[in-house]
Design a protein around this motif. Structure first.
Motif, mmCIF file in Angstrom:
data_model
loop_
_atom_site.group_PDB
_atom_site.id
_atom_site.type_symbol
_atom_site.label_atom_id
_atom_site.label_comp_id
_atom_site.label_asym_id
_atom_site.label_seq_id
_atom_site.Cartn_x
_atom_site.Cartn_y
_atom_site.Cartn_z
ATOM 1 N N GLY A 9 54.535 31.223 47.710
ATOM 2 C CA GLY A 9 55.648 30.353 47.331
ATOM 3 C C GLY A 9 57.033 30.869 47.693
ATOM 4 N N ALA A 32 49.058 27.284 47.765
ATOM 5 C CA ALA A 32 48.459 26.879 46.487
ATOM 6 C C ALA A 32 49.429 27.022 45.325
ATOM 7 C CB ALA A 32 47.209 27.726 46.218
ATOM 8 N N GLU A 33 49.502 25.976 44.541
ATOM 9 C CA GLU A 33 50.214 26.037 43.248
ATOM 10 C C GLU A 33 49.199 26.535 42.228
ATOM 11 O OE1 GLU A 33 51.437 21.990 42.622
ATOM 12 O OE2 GLU A 33 52.671 21.950 44.427
ATOM 13 N N GLU A 37 50.544 32.249 38.686
ATOM 14 C CA GLU A 37 51.912 32.556 39.129
ATOM 15 C C GLU A 37 52.955 31.829 38.288
ATOM 16 O OE1 GLU A 37 52.647 34.977 41.398
ATOM 17 O OE2 GLU A 37 50.510 35.258 41.072
ATOM 18 N N ALA A 38 52.605 30.658 37.818
ATOM 19 C CA ALA A 38 53.575 29.874 37.048
ATOM 20 C C ALA A 38 53.726 30.390 35.623
ATOM 21 C CB ALA A 38 53.177 28.407 37.047
ATOM 22 N N TYR A 40 52.808 34.004 34.601
ATOM 23 C CA TYR A 40 52.768 35.455 34.333
ATOM 24 C C TYR A 40 53.999 35.899 33.563
ATOM 25 C CZ TYR A 40 55.789 36.549 38.315
ATOM 26 O OH TYR A 40 56.852 36.630 39.185
ATOM 27 N N HIS A 43 58.164 30.996 33.244
ATOM 28 C CA HIS A 43 59.302 30.598 34.083
ATOM 29 C C HIS A 43 60.004 29.344 33.554
ATOM 30 C CE1 HIS A 43 58.074 33.345 37.287
ATOM 31 N NE2 HIS A 43 56.865 32.835 37.261
ATOM 32 N N ILE A 48 60.237 26.338 38.318
ATOM 33 C CA ILE A 48 58.918 25.883 38.781
ATOM 34 C C ILE A 48 59.068 24.620 39.633
ATOM 35 C CG2 ILE A 48 56.602 25.165 38.066
ATOM 36 C CD1 ILE A 48 56.922 26.779 35.527
ATOM 37 N N LEU A 51 60.369 25.611 43.082
ATOM 38 C CA LEU A 51 59.423 26.279 43.969
ATOM 39 C C LEU A 51 58.299 25.350 44.412
ATOM 40 C CD1 LEU A 51 59.971 29.080 44.891
ATOM 41 C CD2 LEU A 51 58.008 29.836 43.599
ATOM 42 N N PHE A 52 57.741 24.588 43.490
ATOM 43 C CA PHE A 52 56.659 23.673 43.875
ATOM 44 C C PHE A 52 57.183 22.613 44.855
ATOM 45 C CE2 PHE A 52 53.557 24.087 39.982
ATOM 46 C CZ PHE A 52 53.445 25.443 40.239
ATOM 47 N N MET A 55 57.737 24.234 48.171
ATOM 48 C CA MET A 55 56.433 24.501 48.807
ATOM 49 C C MET A 55 55.868 23.225 49.427
ATOM 50 S SD MET A 55 54.627 27.000 45.959
ATOM 51 C CE MET A 55 52.990 26.966 46.711
ATOM 52 N N PRO A 104 53.184 40.407 49.880
ATOM 53 C CA PRO A 104 53.896 39.688 48.822
ATOM 54 C C PRO A 104 55.101 40.480 48.353
ATOM 55 C CG PRO A 104 51.952 40.747 47.927
ATOM 56 C CD PRO A 104 51.929 41.008 49.403
ATOM 57 N N GLY A 105 56.001 39.803 47.678
ATOM 58 C CA GLY A 105 57.212 40.460 47.191
ATOM 59 C C GLY A 105 56.975 41.303 45.956
ATOM 60 N N ARG A 108 52.439 43.647 41.708
ATOM 61 C CA ARG A 108 51.311 43.030 40.998
ATOM 62 C C ARG A 108 50.393 42.254 41.950
ATOM 63 N NH1 ARG A 108 51.344 37.716 39.491
ATOM 64 N NH2 ARG A 108 53.437 37.504 40.343
ATOM 65 N N TYR A 399 62.429 37.152 41.379
ATOM 66 C CA TYR A 399 61.106 37.695 41.680
ATOM 67 C C TYR A 399 61.209 39.153 41.302
ATOM 68 C CZ TYR A 399 60.920 33.397 44.241
ATOM 69 O OH TYR A 399 60.989 32.077 44.554
HETATM 70 C C1 DLZ Z 1 57.146 32.127 41.201
HETATM 71 C C2 DLZ Z 1 55.977 31.340 41.689
HETATM 72 C C3 DLZ Z 1 55.489 30.280 40.933
HETATM 73 C C4 DLZ Z 1 56.143 29.850 39.673
HETATM 74 N N1 DLZ Z 1 54.418 29.588 41.325
HETATM 75 C C5 DLZ Z 1 53.825 29.876 42.498
HETATM 76 C C6 DLZ Z 1 52.676 29.171 42.941
HETATM 77 O O1 DLZ Z 1 52.149 28.314 42.253
HETATM 78 N N2 DLZ Z 1 52.177 29.470 44.163
HETATM 79 C C7 DLZ Z 1 52.721 30.416 44.938
HETATM 80 O O2 DLZ Z 1 52.247 30.618 46.060
HETATM 81 N N3 DLZ Z 1 53.758 31.146 44.522
HETATM 82 C C8 DLZ Z 1 54.322 30.898 43.334
HETATM 83 N N4 DLZ Z 1 55.380 31.633 42.898
HETATM 84 C C9 DLZ Z 1 55.858 32.718 43.749
HETATM 85 C C10 DLZ Z 1 54.933 33.923 43.622
HETATM 86 O O3 DLZ Z 1 54.952 34.380 42.279
HETATM 87 C C11 DLZ Z 1 55.386 35.014 44.568
HETATM 88 O O4 DLZ Z 1 55.110 34.603 45.865
HETATM 89 C C12 DLZ Z 1 54.646 36.296 44.322
HETATM 90 O O5 DLZ Z 1 54.945 36.774 43.067
HETATM 91 C C13 DLZ Z 1 55.016 37.374 45.308
HETATM 92 O O6 DLZ Z 1 56.384 37.622 45.280
#
Ligand code: DLZ
Length: 512
Positions: A9, A32-33, A37-38, A40, A43, A48, A51-52, A55, A104-105, A108, A399
């Motif tokens: 995302g 993928a949503e 990630e939404a 952890y 947010h 959200i 980002l969605f 995406m 990834p950034g 985790r 992030y």
């Molecule tokens: C922050 C976030 C959120 C809220 N949802 C998604 C998601 O559904 N799908 C996705 O690919 N990335 C999402 N992200 C961003 C990720 O958390 C982020 O890419 C990783 O933590 C790596 O930085």
């Protein structure tokens, strides 16, 4: 297919390294949503949606460019809820020869990804993220053998290696740093610029509905939603900043005004961090503006310092120090985060404004984050992990790679001074100087102690007294500690009593 290319995302860039040498005929892109990630951290709703929606728009652009994109929406019935689960399902569906992803950034996610090759039984190629000026190994090389990892030194190296704002081997204007010109308070102004705003389209509207239903318990106002959600919109927003606000960005970058959520800030961090804008491109554009006489040097240098210096530096620190970094707590903060961080319900006008606009916009600018909400948490001895998780949740640009060093290191001094040479603390006086909050506050900033006194005043001295062992010899705190030591004992006691009474009210959950 041949390669399954996973795009996360915050990797919404057409030149992302995972797409290099890829073949639209043979490869399939997966986006993928996912609930993991939404949630952890909880947010902000607007984050959200941003980002969605971004995406979904990016997936559409990829399809328009001829790619096959498997896009999994949050409410798709078989959605497994995690990156790993979605990659596993796609591998079953598409039987690729290999999985390709840009690193990834967040630590985790990388930790989890490192197991995929074994778990899935096929090669998983994790590529360097080339969108940054400085990758993790180059930073490690810079850091190696240095006693101190100061941003200023790193920044100068980056100026030299990129040539940005350099004239031969000299910095433009002869100085590296124009921060001294960038600390002016601002006045209410009818002509204050606003960031460019965008109407939600059908895609964004769908996401607004989804988030309203699925993330009801998360904080934040959903509407009005006006963020850019495509690269073209983000670029238009950035050009609007260049035309309208850059000129004054430097001078007023530390100022705060009631009801003015953005002042002269660019408000592009959410776009940069999700990949809609390129850091290299925005820096080049600002340098061009300077040489075209469209902005003064203190504005251009201030901007470049943030993107080329600070942003790259905190990322370097993050990858150098994780995972231990997230657990550091040098000043042993242990108080729970006050409830008003989630509601804005406090009589402290500065905190009310900073938290209030955070709930509305998923945005506050750096001095609000550092010198209002951060300052308060540090003075009150809040557990830095709780502070960190709050910033990570509430800001659309957050992030962990960028937010953690900023919060835990810069703002909360929990790394014991690796990032910051002194804690960023102040009494009410600084906030009063830089804003018009105090003249509209229930508390009196000029009153030092007792009923009605600005809480920052007593908390400031209480903090210094409480941490005399750790901080008493810090050369940058020499002056305040000298002042404290010279104070008559009964004055000191008044400060300490006042702070104690305030913290007791806070702990009892009373309105403060
Ligand atoms: C922050 C976030 C959120 C809220 N949802 C998604 C998601 O559904 N799908 C996705 O690919 N990335 C999402 N992200 C961003 C990720 O958390 C982020 O890419 C990783 O933590 C790596 O930085």
């Amino acid at each position: 297919c041949r390669n399954l290319i996973l795009i996360l995302g915050d990797q919404l860039s057409a030149d992302i390294s995972s797409l290099r040498q890829a073949d639209p005929e043979a490869d399939v892109i997966l986006m993928a949503e996912v609930m993991a990630e939404a949630t952890y951290v909880p947010h902000h709703k607007k984050k959200i949606v941003f980002l969605f929606s971004a995406m979904r728009h990016f997936a559409q652009e990829l399809r328009d460019a001829g790619w096959t994109v498997n896009y999994v929406q949050l409410d798709d019935t078989d959605n497994s809820g995690s990156f790993e689960g979605e990659v596993r399902r796609a591998v079953r569906r598409l039987t690729p020869e290999r999985v390709v992803v840009t690193e990834p950034g967040e630590w985790r996610v990388l930790e989890n990804m490192r197991h995929w090759q074994d778990d899935l039984g096929l090669p998983v190629e994790i590529r360097t993220d080339s969108r940054f000026f400085c990758d993790a190994s180059t930073f490690r090389g810079w850091a190696d053998g240095r006693k101190q990892l100061r941003m200023e030194n790193f920044y100068r190296e980056m100026r030299k290696s990129t040539g940005l704002l350099m004239e031969g081997d000299k910095p433009a204007g002869g100085k590296w740093n124009y921060d001294a010109e960038n600390r002016k308070p601002a006045k209410q102004d009818l002509f204050m610029p606003e960031p460019l705003q965008f109407e939600p389209d059908a895609i964004t509207q769908d996401v607004l509905n989804l988030v309203e239903q699925r993330f009801e318990s998360h904080i934040g106002q959903l509407e009005p939603f006006w963020f850019a959600v495509t690269r073209a919109q983000a670029e238009a927003a950035f050009h609007h900043f260049l035309d309208e606000a850059l000129e004054n960005f430097g001078t007023y970058q530390d100022a705060m005004l009631r009801g003015e959520k953005f002042l002269y800030h660019a408000v592009i961090s959410a776009y940069l961090n999700a990949g809609l804008l390129s850091p290299k491109n925005v820096c080049e554009k600002v340098v061009e503006a300077y040489y075209a006489d469209n902005c003064p040097l203190n504005a251009a240098e201030g901007f470049i310092r943030q993107i080329l210096g600070w942003r790259e530096y905190v990322r370097g620190i993050y990858w150098l120090k994780m995972p231990g970094y997230a657990r550091e707590n040098a000043l042993k903060g242990s108080r729970p985060l006050p409830a008003f961080y989630w509601t804005g319900e406090t009589s402290m006008k500065c905190v009310q404004e900073a938290v209030g606009q955070t709930l509305e916009e998923a945005y506050a600018h750096h001095i609000q984050r550092l010198m209002v909400t951060g300052n308060f948490a540090l003075l009150a001895g809040v557990d830095p992990v709780e502070v960190h998780e709050w910033y990570l949740a509430v800001y659309a640009d957050a992030y962990e790679w960028v937010e953690l060093p900023n919060t835990l290191g810069m703002s909360q001094f929990a790394d014991g001074g690796l990032l910051a040479s002194k804690p960023y603390i102040s009494s009410g006086n600084y906030i009063n100087k830089m804003s018009d909050y105090c003249e509209n506050c229930d508390y009196n900033v000029r009153k030092k102690t007792g009923e009605g006194a600005c809480p920052f005043n007593a908390l400031y001295w209480d903090f210094l007294d409480r941490h005399a062992d750790e901080l008493g010899t810090n050369p940058r705190l020499g002056q305040p500690y000298a002042t404290w030591r010279r104070m008559p004992d009964d004055t000191k006691q008044e400060y300490l009593d006042s702070a104690k009474a305030f913290l007791a009210k806070l702990d009892a959950g009373e309105r403060v």
